[in-house]
Design an enzyme around this catalytic site. Structure first.
Site, PDB file in Angstrom:
ATOM      1  N   CYS A 191      -4.867   4.637   8.013  1.00 51.85           N
ATOM      2  CA  CYS A 191      -3.554   5.898   7.566  1.00 51.85           C
ATOM      3  C   CYS A 191      -3.685   7.078   7.877  1.00 51.85           C
ATOM      4  O   CYS A 191      -4.636   8.072   8.197  1.00 51.85           O
ATOM      5  CB  CYS A 191      -3.960   5.620   6.363  1.00 51.85           C
ATOM      6  N   CYS A 211       0.279  -1.350  -0.090  1.00 49.70           N
ATOM      7  CA  CYS A 211       0.059   0.052   0.314  1.00 49.70           C
ATOM      8  C   CYS A 211       0.939   1.550  -0.240  1.00 49.70           C
ATOM      9  O   CYS A 211       1.814   1.136   0.864  1.00 49.70           O
ATOM     10  CB  CYS A 211      -0.623  -0.118   1.207  1.00 49.70           C
TER      11      CYS A 211
HETATM   12  S1  SF4 Z   1      -8.082  12.358   4.135  1.00 47.02           S
HETATM   13 FE1  SF4 Z   1      -7.924  10.104   4.191  1.00 47.02          FE
HETATM   14  S2  SF4 Z   1      -9.095   9.151   3.275  1.00 47.02           S
HETATM   15 FE2  SF4 Z   1      -9.576  11.104   2.319  1.00 47.02          FE
HETATM   16  S3  SF4 Z   1      -8.408  11.209   0.705  1.00 47.02           S
HETATM   17 FE3  SF4 Z   1      -7.478  11.638   1.894  1.00 47.02          FE
HETATM   18  S4  SF4 Z   1      -5.899  10.222   2.889  1.00 47.02           S
HETATM   19 FE4  SF4 Z   1      -7.529   9.105   1.186  1.00 47.02          FE
END
Ligand code: SF4
Length: 375
Positions: A354, A124
């Site tokens: 994340c 990822c």
């Molecule tokens: S805020 Fe987080 S979930 Fe939303 S697009 Fe950006 S990285 Fe992806």
């Protein structure tokens, strides 16, 4: 003694075959030397010019002075009980140039995750440092956008993860663009990286094994639809109505469900391909049976599947969904003819969401007690 590097040595990682051909010509070499360089760098994965024995010795010496290959550096590495490895990678920001900003890229840290399975590994990768999209369930959003990554920094994450796990690699590699950042808001660099990652004469990952996940940037989806080489497309849906989606994904005000799903309906799927809708189940917010019925109506008629991702409680104010409601949600979708699967995030014991690791880095905190750095 190695040759002294020219202070403006060109960064080669991320350059296409055509760019390397032009670079070879700028060194007064025939263009085919650029194609040989492309092969050595991406197919043979040689990152030291001295090892590129398909090139003449004089050219290797010249490259050592005039060029550089900068891989992301492993700042921290965390191994989870399920064998997932989460990396915090440091990007030097040297020698790369953001054409729009007309300034050298700043150093940054990002996250990359390596997930081994029985017959394959999935990597990822991040496409931006931080993110401007502001999804309310995402910790990366709290960082804001620090900068776009270059094509070399995007594909370099795959090279670093493969090299770091070289003794335990399975025959297949999947890549998912689901790390930090919205890939379609860094379109040119993402496509530059993907063209090299998916080129059978370069890194050689099958387009069937690459997935780009977007929060629903409609112009980006329409642009991606025109590409000759492209990954599979996943849409981060996470809501069953505009009102609900506006709340968790403010980007929905710009690209509401009707526009988003219209772009999905026009998207030219290859015969083997399905769209994926990702749906983070936030307990008590979007996990009711009525939500499942609305999702089934939204994706009705599309060749698609839905991945249900139960919310993993963390620093954000959402609840873990009840297992019975998760199953009921899945059952309703399946009954309505929409293939649905429950996916649990991996590596939960080493900061699953994340942005969690990068947030720690940004706050310059020491790793928490439950995190055990592997090196
Ligand atoms: S805020 Fe987080 S979930 Fe939303 S697009 Fe950006 S990285 Fe992806």
């Amino acid at each position: 003694m190695p040759a002294a590097k020219h202070p403006n040595a060109a960064e080669l990682l991320g350059k296409s075959r055509e760019e390397l051909r032009a670079f070879a010509q700028s060194l007064e070499e025939p263009a085919f030397r650029g194609a040989q360089l492309y092969h050595a760098l991406y197919a043979e994965r040689k990152f030291d010019f001295a090892e590129m024995t398909n090139l003449p010795a004089a050219l290797r010496e010249c490259l050592a002075r005039e060029a550089r290959i900068t891989l992301p550096e492993i700042a921290r590495r965390y191994r989870s009980g399920d064998a997932t490895v989460r990396y915090v990678l440091r990007l030097a920001g040297m020698g790369t140039m953001d054409k729009k900003a007309k300034a050298p890229e700043r150093p940054a840290t990002i996250e990359t995750v390596f997930m081994p399975e029985e017959k394959r590994q999935t990597i990822c990768i991040s496409t931006q440092a931080g993110c401007a999209v502001d999804c309310r369930f995402c910790l990366t959003a709290t960082l804001g956008l620090m900068r776009n990554l270059t094509a070399g920094e995007i594909l370099g994450q795959v090279l670093v993860a493969l090299a770091d796990n070289r003794h335990a690699l399975k025959p297949q590699t999947n890549i998912v663009l689901m790390g930090q950042g919205e890939p379609l808001l860094n379109y040119d660099a993402v496509m530059g990286a993907l063209r090299i990652l998916l080129d059978a004469e370069a890194i050689g990952i099958s387009p069937k094994r690459a997935t780009l996940s977007t929060s629903g940037i409609v112009p980006g989806i329409e642009r991606l639809a025109q590409e000759k080489v492209r990954p599979k497309l996943a849409i981060s849906l996470n809501a069953s109505s505009d009102a609900q989606r506006n709340e968790v994904m403010p980007i929905n005000r710009k690209y509401p469900l009707e526009k988003l799903l219209a772009a999905c309906r026009k998207y030219p799927l290859r015969p083997w391909e399905k769209l994926t809708f990702e749906y983070v189940l936030l307990g008590g917010f979007n996990d009711a049976p009525e939500d499942a019925r609305r999702v089934a109506r939204l994706v009705n008629g599309l060749r698609a599947k839905v991945n249900l991702i139960p919310w993993n409680p963390g620093d954000l104010p959402y609840e873990k969904p009840d297992p019975a409601r998760i199953e009921e949600f899945r059952r309703i979708l399946t009954y309505k003819g929409v293939p649905a699967f429950v996916r649990y995030s991996r590596g939960q014991d080493v900061m699953a969401a994340c942005g969690q690791l990068a947030l720690l880095e940004a706050a310059a905190k020491q790793p928490l007690a439950q995190i055990s750095p592997a090196s």
